[in-house]
Design a protein around this motif. Structure first.
Motif, PDB file in Angstrom:
ATOM      1  N   LEU A 427      44.155  33.610  33.294  1.00 38.18           N
ATOM      2  CA  LEU A 427      43.888  34.982  32.865  1.00 38.18           C
ATOM      3  C   LEU A 427      42.529  35.431  33.378  1.00 38.18           C
ATOM      4  CD1 LEU A 427      45.081  34.865  29.138  1.00 38.18           C
ATOM      5  CD2 LEU A 427      46.157  36.139  31.001  1.00 38.18           C
ATOM      6  N   CYS A 429      39.680  39.085  33.439  1.00 38.58           N
ATOM      7  CA  CYS A 429      39.341  40.334  32.761  1.00 38.58           C
ATOM      8  C   CYS A 429      38.207  41.012  33.499  1.00 38.58           C
ATOM      9  CB  CYS A 429      38.938  40.074  31.309  1.00 38.58           C
ATOM     10  SG  CYS A 429      37.367  39.184  31.147  1.00 38.58           S
ATOM     11  N   THR A 436      43.337  42.170  29.648  1.00 32.56           N
ATOM     12  CA  THR A 436      43.418  40.982  30.495  1.00 32.56           C
ATOM     13  C   THR A 436      44.512  41.152  31.531  1.00 32.56           C
ATOM     14  OG1 THR A 436      44.889  39.948  28.879  1.00 32.56           O
ATOM     15  CG2 THR A 436      42.554  39.377  28.735  1.00 32.56           C
ATOM     16  N   SER A 439      45.292  36.384  36.781  1.00 34.10           N
ATOM     17  CA  SER A 439      44.405  36.233  37.937  1.00 34.10           C
ATOM     18  C   SER A 439      44.896  35.190  38.930  1.00 34.10           C
ATOM     19  CB  SER A 439      42.991  35.859  37.473  1.00 34.10           C
ATOM     20  OG  SER A 439      42.993  34.608  36.808  1.00 34.10           O
ATOM     21  N   TYR A 470      39.821  41.380  23.799  1.00 31.50           N
ATOM     22  CA  TYR A 470      39.013  40.748  24.825  1.00 31.50           C
ATOM     23  C   TYR A 470      39.646  39.409  25.221  1.00 31.50           C
ATOM     24  CZ  TYR A 470      35.368  44.217  24.195  1.00 31.50           C
ATOM     25  OH  TYR A 470      34.681  45.390  24.150  1.00 31.50           O
ATOM     26  N   LEU A 471      39.215  38.895  26.365  1.00 33.96           N
ATOM     27  CA  LEU A 471      39.806  37.696  26.945  1.00 33.96           C
ATOM     28  C   LEU A 471      39.826  36.522  25.966  1.00 33.96           C
ATOM     29  CD1 LEU A 471      40.958  36.163  29.388  1.00 33.96           C
ATOM     30  CD2 LEU A 471      38.607  35.716  30.124  1.00 33.96           C
TER      31      LEU A 471
END
Length: 523
Positions: A427, A429, A436, A439, A470-471
């Protein structure tokens, strides 16, 4: 704001390039001297052309090395009435001159790649992308003209100079396996400092990434290993984390490179398993232009880039495969690194109705930057795939309408079960921002099997919406699911379009403040 509806490959007008570096001459051109006295008393002698007595032209290998910011000190030209890529203006005392490059030399190879029959702009581009080290194979004026007059195969001549068994090196990206790790270790070659032989775990990550048993290690994560001890190399391995990028070659090829005193460079390599590649996007302008925005943006790292944004649905940009947030590297083969926003827009205007753009994701640019390589070295050309048009579809208007109706159906529910590679994805961000995205997707892992794609936006984790999380929070939700995971994802372009359609109208003050911090052009 600018909007354009024309773009074409810009004709290359200049044929004069200046380069800079250090060269070593390997091989000398043989000279043949005719003695007119031989056979002069023989009344039956007939003077004919004896091709067997003419020596084969011998190329010279020139290895150029320059310091950062230094010039190679020569120009490469194409001249009317003359054949080949011609070396000119070799600077006295410069890198090229000190290394043996001579005025009038004809260029046969750049970094082991035959270029005599390659268009001049592409040859110049290869040299520019080589960085601070460059290998040139050349013929002097007389030898080149002799070879051409005899109809000799110049490519065969270049191959004969290198000898058999000189294969290109391989640039391999290895991703750590949860069970077997990287699947590779190195053994010093006995009696030879700075040379290491590769040992592999059968079926391990390194082998899957293109590394072969008995390969020789040349380069690791941007560092040449010839000056490293085995202990220093081991320390580098421990610090590499979950992935590593290495340059390797087979032992026979290594011997050939050493015989020629030729360095083994990443610019010569065939890529294997690289996680990111620059892409060429070819577009033909529609009635309303290309359908994307070009925006000058400053990243948290301080780097300023020209970013591709907001592809219109059904536009030439979307059909070419352009993705929101990609960074523009080239326009019609010309690097944009030193160009201003206005200069790029000007080149778009002058391109006609077709344009070729080279782009890469921000993560990809960061990957190559850390390796000290240009992202343009390894580039995918999507022209063939993206030019396919379906002749059985009704009309472009009907297709666009259908896409609008299917917009919300682009979200995909992916079910994963943890395997040997875990869930098989990473993942990412935007720093200090919620949201997210995927990736990285491991080859052969659960994520790939479930249909996850790099850049997919994660909307839900196990049925819980995470668009504003958030991540760290998203990772916790993934872990809480145990060995099973359900992700609702959407490709980035569709997600951005959906959010844009649902976003409230901003007032003029907000728009003005945003435009003060960036430059945007609609293309």
């Amino acid at each position: 704001m600018y909007r354009y509806g024309i773009l074409l490959l810009k004709p290359f007008t200049s044929c004069d390039f200046c380069f800079q570096g250090l060269v070593e001459i390997i091989g000398l051109t043989e000279k043949f001297t005719f003695n007119p006295k031989e056979g002069i008393d023989n009344p039956v002698m007939v003077i004919t052309e004896d091709t067997d007595s003419v020596p084969t032209p011998s190329p010279r290998l020139c290895v150029l090395k320059r310091e950062e910011g230094e010039s190679y000190g020569f120009r490469l030209r194409v001249e009317r009435g003359r054949q080949g890529h011609i070396i000119r203006n070799v600077e006295l005392g410069g890198v090229a001159r000190c290394s043996g490059l001579q005025d009038g030399d004809r260029l046969l190879e750049v970094n082991n790649c035959f270029v005599d029959d390659v268009p001049h702009p592409e040859v110049a581009r290869k040299i520019k992308l080589s960085g601070n080290q460059l290998c040139l194979l050349v013929l002097d004026v007389e030898a080149y003209e002799q070879a051409m007059s005899q109809g000799q195969d110049l490519q065969g001549l270049a191959k004969a100079h290198k000898g058999k068994g000189c294969k290109p090196p391989r640039l391999c990206h290895i991703i750590r396996d949860p069970v077997s790790g990287l699947g590779i270790n190195f053994t010093p070659v006995e009696g030879e400092k700075g040379r290491f032989s590769v040992n592999l775990v059968t079926g391990g990550a390194a082998e899957k990434a293109g590394v072969c048993k008995g390969d020789r290690l040349v380069w690791m994560n941007g560092a040449t290993v010839s000056d490293l001890s085995h202990s220093a190399l081991s320390r580098m391995m421990k610090k590499c984390g979950n992935h590593i990028t290495i340059l390797v070659t087979d032992s026979e090829s290594e011997k050939n490179y050493m015989r020629q005193k030729m360095p083994i460079l990443p610019t010569m390599a065939v890529p294997h398993n690289l996680p990111y590649r620059a892409r060429k996007l070819h577009m033909v302008s529609g009635p309303e232009g290309y359908g994307f925005l070009l925006q000058l943006e400053k990243a948290p790292s301080g780097r300023t880039s020209h970013v591709l944004r907001e592809m219109d649905r059904g536009s030439p940009a979307e059909r070419a495969g352009m993705q929101d947030g990609e960074i523009l590297l080239e326009i019609n083969g010309e690097s944009v690194e030193t160009l201003t926003h206005e200069e790029i827009v000007d080149r778009v205007r002058k391109s006609g109705q077709k344009v070729s753009l080279t782009s890469i994701t921000p993560q990809g640019l960061e990957f190559y930057t850390q390796l000290g390589l240009s992202p343009l070295l390894f580039c995918e050309d999507d022209a063939a795939e993206k030019e396919k048009e379906s002749c059985v579809r009704a009309t472009e208007a009907e297709e666009s309408a259908q896409k609008e109706m299917d917009g919300l159906r682009k979200a995909r529910l992916c079910s994963l079960q943890k395997g040997p590679l875990g869930f098989g994805f990473n993942l990412g961000c935007v720093p200090q921002s919620p949201g997210t995205f995927i990736s990285q997707v491991a080859f052969g892992g659960s994520g790939q099997s479930a249909g996850l794609l790099v850049s997919d936006v994660v909307m839900e984790v196990n049925g819980q919406n995470v668009e504003e999380k958030y991540l760290e929070d998203v990772i916790m939700l993934v872990k809480e699911g145990g060995c099973f995971l359900s992700l609702l994802v959407m490709d980035k372009t569709s997600y951005n379009k959906m959010k844009q359609a649902n976003a409230p109208t901003r007032d003029a003050t907000d728009s003005e403040q945003e435009e003060e911090n960036c430059e945007i052009s609609s293309l």
